[in-house]
Design an enzyme around this catalytic site. Structure first.
Site, PDB file in Angstrom:
ATOM      1  CE  LYS B  80     -12.050  11.831 -17.396  1.00 16.83           C
ATOM      2  NZ  LYS B  80     -11.284  12.973 -18.189  1.00 16.83           N
ATOM      3  CB  SER B 155      -8.257  14.436 -16.445  1.00 17.16           C
ATOM      4  OG  SER B 155      -9.356  14.459 -17.412  1.00 17.16           O
ATOM      5  CB  SER B 179      -8.471  14.836 -20.706  1.00 14.13           C
ATOM      6  OG  SER B 179      -8.059  15.848 -19.744  1.00 14.13           O
TER       7      SER B 179
END
Lengths: 107, 486
Positions: B80, B155, B179
């Site tokens: 990420k 996310s 997330s």
């Protein structure tokens, strides 16, 4: 505890966020909509639950000395503006400008 | 061996074959890069990868001395874009960090690399991890791998999408309110949030420091457990990590026998099964519970009475902390600078043009609930209720319950653009935010499908007992077999 336009402008100033008038008005509605859902917390019997966040509870403490992190590239490579090892920022507006050709630094 | 069959094998098997010389060191990387090229780029692609470093990954692989002791020999890991890497930018999905390359790397990256992994790509995300759909990225939304009209969750949606699409078997994400688990559920893969303090956040760009944790995605439970095994443990560079021994998370991977969960008590919190829950989702959870019972576990109904307060608490605490953490993005030391009128004008121009709408909204919300006159009513109150939520978990786990079984999300992946009301979007996290507020470990794994879309089942355990959570997850995955994806 409704949020007003004045409140939005105040917290935007605190947060250093420049907002246009249209955005301020839309944020009033958005923040009131969100905070309306938070009102339920006022009805909760918190009883003996601590109201003071305890930052040290269960935390591992260390000596208050810098923990140097090795940087693999020079600050000049990622800083927006540097001179002589210092980060440059625009002059504070209250200090005025004595050099129109160079309005950064020494503010 | 062809690339697709390689990606169909577990990361542990492939790493073992690479370390033993049965596969070329670059075999897994090549397969991963080919898959990335196939599914990600262009108008019809997923837009899950923000940046790749093919040359760097190949060079790093060539320099590695791969041995059987390295758990991830030659395994590519997607990361990420809020986790600091040295050879690729770390943008957090934001304009304000466009092109920013960190001068140091995150501890989790160093540990992955030390275990023989390579990091060939950074993945898309909601800006500064604020979102539940990966629609809030400054670099465009990520699409759901199975249905491009839908969101992959967020996310960490980019990491979830690349694992679900078969680009990598393992990816790193971050958790503040769900997330990792929520996109894992939406995409039909495994997602793990460790105990607060179990994994170092050094190099994870801070969103809400009392909640943030690095999490792991895996195609299977074993892939996720392997990734977590590598990154778990105390770190002198993160004072919030705790020096609790790291168990063998993969110990239960080969446990056989009719009753492998004998003695395990699985709690079903009634608050996670409201009347409004889709009956088909309820039926999938019932099926999962039936499997666990057949494996020897005791299923017990329990109560976590403050669950419904988690979203109001979370959306006070997290924005409050974010308003402080994101003050550092001011155009002075790193990131983008937008000139304005004097110093203050530069701050305001940089931040207003650098942050997107959701980040701006949360900074303002956080600043408001911390401001004079509202601190007691909102922030202090929320912290007290947070304590009640944490106490709910403590009481249940101290009553003899080992793990909890719940749905991960109230719905399956929703259609992109269908949730314009911020609070409606926030409610996506209703079953996941509690674990972050309480600090307990939790994970999502696929338990079936509704209308062809994946449904996630969530397991939660007591602090630092990831091992029991993985034990139950392995057994459930094995019992469900193909049912997990049908």
């Amino acid at each position: 505890m409704a949020v007003s336009e004045e409140d939005v402008r105040h917290v935007a100033a605190l947060a250093r966020l420049g907002l246009g008038d249209d955005r301020v008005q839309s944020l009033v509605g958005e923040l009131n909509g969100i905070l309306g859902h938070m009102e339920v917390l006022q009805q909760v019997d918190v009883g003996g639950a601590s109201l003071d966040p305890d930052a040290t509870h269960g935390m591992r403490m260390r000596e208050d000395v810098p923990n140097p992190i090795v940087l693999h590239r020079a600050r000049e490579e990622f800083a927006p503006s540097m001179r002589d090892g210092f980060f440059l920022v625009p002059r504070l507006s209250t200090h005025g400008s004595t050099d129109s050709a160079d309005d950064e630094g020494e503010g | 061996m062809t690339a697709p069959s390689l990606l169909a094998r577990s990361a542990a098997e492939v790493a073992s074959d690479i370390a033993a010389g049965r596969l070329a060191p670059h075999a897994a990387l090549d397969a991963s890069l080919a898959a990335m090229d196939r599914v990600d780029a262009g108008p019809g692609g997923l837009n899950a990868v923000l940046c790749s470093d093919v040359v760097g990954a190949r060079a790093e692989l060539a320099a590695l001395s791969l041995t059987p002791q390295l758990l991830l020999s030659g395994i590519p890991i997607a990361v990420k874009d809020n986790i600091a890497t040295l050879t690729m930018p770390t943008t957090c999905g934001s304009r304000i960090l466009a092109g920013y390359v960190s001068p140091f790397e995150a501890t989790v990256i160093a540990r992955m690399r030390a275990a023989g992994a390579v990091i060939p790509m950074k993945t898309n995300m909601d800006e500064f991890a604020m979102g539940s759909s990966t629609e809030n990225s400054a670099y465009g939304p990520t699409r759901h791998p199975m249905d491009h009209t839908r969101v992959p969750g967020g996310s960490s949606g980019g990491s979830a999408a690349v694992v679900a699409a078969g680009v990598t078997r393992i990816a790193l994400g971050s958790e503040t309110g769900g997330s990792v688990r929520q996109p894992a559920a939406f995409c039909g893969i495994v997602g793990v949030k460790p105990t607060y303090g179990r994994v170092s956040r050094h190099g994870l760009v801070a969103f809400a420091s009392s909640l943030d944790q690095v999490g792991v995605f895996g195609t299977t439970v074993d892939d996720a457990a392997l990734g977590m095994q590598v990154i778990a443990g105390v770190d002198p560079l993160d004072s919030t990590t705790v020096d609790v021994p790291v168990a063998d998370y993969r110990a239960a991977r080969d446990v056989a026998g009719a009753q492998p969960l004998s003695g395990v008590v699985v709690g079903r919190p009634v608050e996670y099964f409201p009347e409004s829950l889709d009956p088909r989702m309820r039926a999938l959870l019932d099926r999962a519970a039936d499997h666990l019972r057949a494996l020897g576990a005791e299923i017990r109904d329990v109560s976590l009475p403050h669950t419904s307060l988690a979203i109001p608490v979370y959306y006070i605490v997290a924005p409050a902390e974010a308003s402080s953490n994101l003050a550092r993005f001011d155009g002075v030391r790193y990131g983008v600078r937008v000139e304005g009128d004097g110093l203050r004008g530069m701050y305001e121009a940089t931040r207003s043009q650098g942050f997107g709408a959701e980040v701006t909204r949360r900074i303002l919300l956080g600043t408001y609930v911390l401001s004079a006159g509202y601190y007691d009513a909102y922030y202090k109150r929320a912290m007290a209720v947070r304590r009640l939520i944490a106490d709910d978990f403590s009481k249940v786990f101290s009553s003899g319950v080992h793990v909890l079984l719940t749905p991960t999300t109230p719905t399956t992946a929703f259609v992109a653009g269908s949730r314009s009301d911020p609070y409606e979007m926030y409610m996506s996290d209703i079953f996941t935010a509690t674990a972050n507020l309480a600090g307990v470990p939790a994970m999502s794994q696929p338990i079936g499908r509704m209308d062809g879309l994946p449904v996630g089942g969530q397991l939660l355990a007591s602090h630092f007992d990831e091992a029991t959570m993985f034990r139950v997850a392995y057994a459930l995955e094995r019992a469900l077999g193909a049912e997990a994806h049908t």
